[in-house]
Design an enzyme around this catalytic site. Structure first.
Site, PDB file in Angstrom:
ATOM      1  N   TYR A 262       0.820  -1.219   0.000  1.00 38.24           N
ATOM      2  CA  TYR A 262       0.000   0.000   0.000  1.00 38.24           C
ATOM      3  C   TYR A 262       0.852   1.267   0.000  1.00 38.24           C
ATOM      4  CZ  TYR A 262      -4.219  -2.666   0.053  1.00 38.24           C
ATOM      5  OH  TYR A 262      -5.220  -3.516  -0.334  1.00 38.24           O
TER       6      TYR A 262
ATOM      7  N   ARG B  99       1.312   1.897  -3.552  1.00 37.96           N
ATOM      8  CA  ARG B  99       0.074   2.474  -4.102  1.00 37.96           C
ATOM      9  C   ARG B  99      -0.030   3.957  -3.736  1.00 37.96           C
ATOM     10  NH1 ARG B  99       0.864  -1.822  -5.414  1.00 37.96           N
ATOM     11  NH2 ARG B  99       1.501  -0.610  -7.182  1.00 37.96           N
TER      12      ARG B  99
ATOM     13  N   HIS C  68     -14.798   1.907  -0.958  1.00 34.04           N
ATOM     14  CA  HIS C  68     -13.761   0.929  -0.620  1.00 34.04           C
ATOM     15  C   HIS C  68     -12.630   1.537   0.211  1.00 34.04           C
ATOM     16  CE1 HIS C  68     -15.018  -1.950  -4.116  1.00 34.04           C
ATOM     17  NE2 HIS C  68     -15.862  -1.972  -3.099  1.00 34.04           N
TER      18      HIS C  68
ATOM     19  N   THR D 275     -15.720   0.172 -14.718  1.00 34.72           N
ATOM     20  CA  THR D 275     -15.738  -0.864 -13.676  1.00 34.72           C
ATOM     21  C   THR D 275     -16.169  -2.212 -14.256  1.00 34.72           C
ATOM     22  OG1 THR D 275     -16.677  -1.539 -11.547  1.00 34.72           O
ATOM     23  CG2 THR D 275     -18.006  -0.017 -12.861  1.00 34.72           C
TER      24      THR D 275
ATOM     25  N   ALA E 119     -13.094   6.328 -20.665  1.00 33.33           N
ATOM     26  CA  ALA E 119     -13.873   7.241 -19.825  1.00 33.33           C
ATOM     27  C   ALA E 119     -13.684   8.695 -20.270  1.00 33.33           C
ATOM     28  CB  ALA E 119     -13.449   7.063 -18.369  1.00 33.33           C
TER      29      ALA E 119
HETATM   30  P1  OAD Z   1     -11.339  -3.628 -12.592  1.00 37.03           P
HETATM   31  O1  OAD Z   1      -9.880  -3.589 -12.833  1.00 37.03           O
HETATM   32  O2  OAD Z   1     -11.960  -4.899 -12.187  1.00 37.03           O
HETATM   33  O3  OAD Z   1     -12.075  -3.150 -13.897  1.00 37.03           O
HETATM   34  C1  OAD Z   1     -11.723  -2.007 -14.594  1.00 37.03           C
HETATM   35  C2  OAD Z   1     -12.653  -1.855 -15.775  1.00 37.03           C
HETATM   36  O4  OAD Z   1     -12.364  -0.607 -16.399  1.00 37.03           O
HETATM   37  C3  OAD Z   1     -12.494  -2.931 -16.851  1.00 37.03           C
HETATM   38  O5  OAD Z   1     -13.762  -3.459 -17.162  1.00 37.03           O
HETATM   39  C4  OAD Z   1     -11.901  -2.193 -18.054  1.00 37.03           C
HETATM   40  O6  OAD Z   1     -12.445  -2.624 -19.281  1.00 37.03           O
HETATM   41  C5  OAD Z   1     -12.324  -0.780 -17.793  1.00 37.03           C
HETATM   42  N1  OAD Z   1     -11.379   0.222 -18.299  1.00 37.03           N
HETATM   43  C6  OAD Z   1     -10.020   0.164 -18.340  1.00 37.03           C
HETATM   44  N2  OAD Z   1      -9.504   1.311 -18.792  1.00 37.03           N
HETATM   45  C7  OAD Z   1     -10.551   2.128 -19.044  1.00 37.03           C
HETATM   46  C8  OAD Z   1     -10.694   3.460 -19.530  1.00 37.03           C
HETATM   47  N3  OAD Z   1      -9.631   4.197 -19.838  1.00 37.03           N
HETATM   48  N4  OAD Z   1     -11.941   3.969 -19.654  1.00 37.03           N
HETATM   49  C9  OAD Z   1     -13.038   3.220 -19.339  1.00 37.03           C
HETATM   50  N5  OAD Z   1     -12.964   1.962 -18.885  1.00 37.03           N
HETATM   51  C10 OAD Z   1     -11.760   1.430 -18.732  1.00 37.03           C
HETATM   52  O7  OAD Z   1     -11.679  -2.472 -11.546  1.00 37.03           O
HETATM   53  P2  OAD Z   1     -12.963  -2.257 -10.621  1.00 37.03           P
HETATM   54  O8  OAD Z   1     -14.200  -2.729 -11.281  1.00 37.03           O
HETATM   55  O9  OAD Z   1     -12.908  -0.866 -10.154  1.00 37.03           O
HETATM   56  O10 OAD Z   1     -11.389  -3.208  -4.479  1.00 37.03           O
HETATM   57  O11 OAD Z   1     -12.613  -3.217  -9.425  1.00 37.03           O
HETATM   58  C11 OAD Z   1     -13.468  -3.268  -8.331  1.00 37.03           C
HETATM   59  C12 OAD Z   1     -12.722  -3.527  -7.060  1.00 37.03           C
HETATM   60  O12 OAD Z   1     -11.920  -4.684  -7.161  1.00 37.03           O
HETATM   61  C13 OAD Z   1     -11.723  -2.450  -6.690  1.00 37.03           C
HETATM   62  O13 OAD Z   1     -12.311  -1.338  -6.048  1.00 37.03           O
HETATM   63  C14 OAD Z   1     -10.800  -3.156  -5.764  1.00 37.03           C
HETATM   64  C15 OAD Z   1     -10.724  -4.533  -6.383  1.00 37.03           C
HETATM   65  O14 OAD Z   1     -10.752  -5.531  -5.472  1.00 37.03           O
HETATM   66  C16 OAD Z   1     -10.666  -2.865  -3.408  1.00 37.03           C
HETATM   67  O15 OAD Z   1      -9.532  -2.461  -3.445  1.00 37.03           O
HETATM   68  C17 OAD Z   1     -11.383  -2.995  -2.121  1.00 37.03           C
END
Ligand code: OAD
Ligand code: ZN
Length: 238
Positions: free
Chosen positions: A61, A64, A114, A187, A230
């Site tokens: 972390y 990070r 989160h 997401t 995005a």
């Molecule tokens: P993910 O890494 O699972 O997903 C990211 C998503 O963003 C993917 O579906 C990509 O296709 C999309 N993506 C990537 N680059 C992009 C861009 N430039 N514009 C638009 N979309 C884009 O991330 P999260 O869904 O946020 O939790 O993950 C959810 C949680 O999983 C996180 O908050 C984390 C992890 O465990 C904790 O840390 C508690």
């Protein structure tokens, strides 16, 4: 792409994920090259992993913290801050990101569901030590000044519950002021309860949009899908 249907009465609830910070140079979790690669999730993002090797977790972390601290908010963060300013109390931004970039971009009504990378708390639940603002990097685990237990990052790890006041605030906002638009951005729709918010929105009769680069796991739950980055899509539709 058409502009989103937002007028003087529209209420908007936004959910963001790692994809929104990708264009600031912060790695996502599940894309190739994503953060978990080379890191065992169990080791760095579970209470069990922390118990086993807290120094490793703090080094992770700390990295990070350094990485997010050097990143800058991108156009997507800025566009959402602008929308928030325009809508005022008719706007709520829920983020799964812990990098604090929405707040740094100027967003005011933000729920960091989160947690936040720059907060530290005592790992003993009953300890009275406050959650503190902390941008330090650690090689070894810092200890609680009150009880001597290990301090930990203020992050929701796998297997842990979200802060119930956050969920309550989201549910309340969905009932009043009655949002008409739910917008999920960047997401993967694989982590709950965030991934279930689109269904909750549907139950409240709210129209849902997904802006995502790749296919999300819960994509079928959305009314409209806008494929792309995005920054690009938000510049076009807002
Ligand atoms: P993910 O890494 O699972 O997903 C990211 C998503 O963003 C993917 O579906 C990509 O296709 C999309 N993506 C990537 N680059 C992009 C861009 N430039 N514009 C638009 N979309 C884009 O991330 P999260 O869904 O946020 O939790 O993950 C959810 C949680 O999983 C996180 O908050 C984390 C992890 O465990 C904790 O840390 C508690
Ligand atoms: Zn303590």
């Amino acid at each position: 792409m058409d502009k989103l249907p937002i007028d003087d009465e529209t209420c908007v609830i936004v959910l963001t994920g790692a994809g929104v910070s990708a264009e600031s140079g912060i790695q996502t979790f599940r894309d190739s090259g994503g953060l978990w690669e080379g890191h065992d999730v169990e080791a760095v993002a579970t209470p069990e992993g922390f118990k086993k090797d807290p120094d490793l977790v703090w080094r992770f972390y700390s990295e990070r913290r350094k990485q997010a601290g050097q990143a800058l908010p991108n156009l997507a963060h800025l566009k959402l801050a602008e929308l928030g300013d325009r809508l005022g109390p008719r706007f709520l931004l829920v983020t799964q990101n812990v990098d604090a970039l929405h707040v740094r971009a100027g967003s005011k009504r933000v729920i960091e569901m989160h947690g936040n990378l720059y907060r530290t708390r005592c790992s003993r639940k009953k300890c009275k030590r406050d959650v503190t603002v902390d941008a330090n990097v650690y090689e070894t685990t810092p200890l609680c000044e009150k009880c001597g237990e290990n301090l930990r990052p203020h992050i929701v790890w796998f297997g842990e519950n979200l802060d119930p006041t956050h969920i309550e605030r989201i549910e309340r906002f969905m009932q009043y002021p009655r949002p008409t638009l739910f917008l999920a951005i960047g997401t993967s729709g694989s982590v709950y309860p965030a991934a279930g918010l689109v269904r909750l929105a549907k139950q409240h009769g709210i129209t849902s949009y997904l802006i995502n680069k790749d296919v999300a796991e819960n994509e079928a739950d959305f009314d409209v899908v806008l494929r792309g980055s995005a920054c690009d899509v938000l510049s076009e539709v807002l």
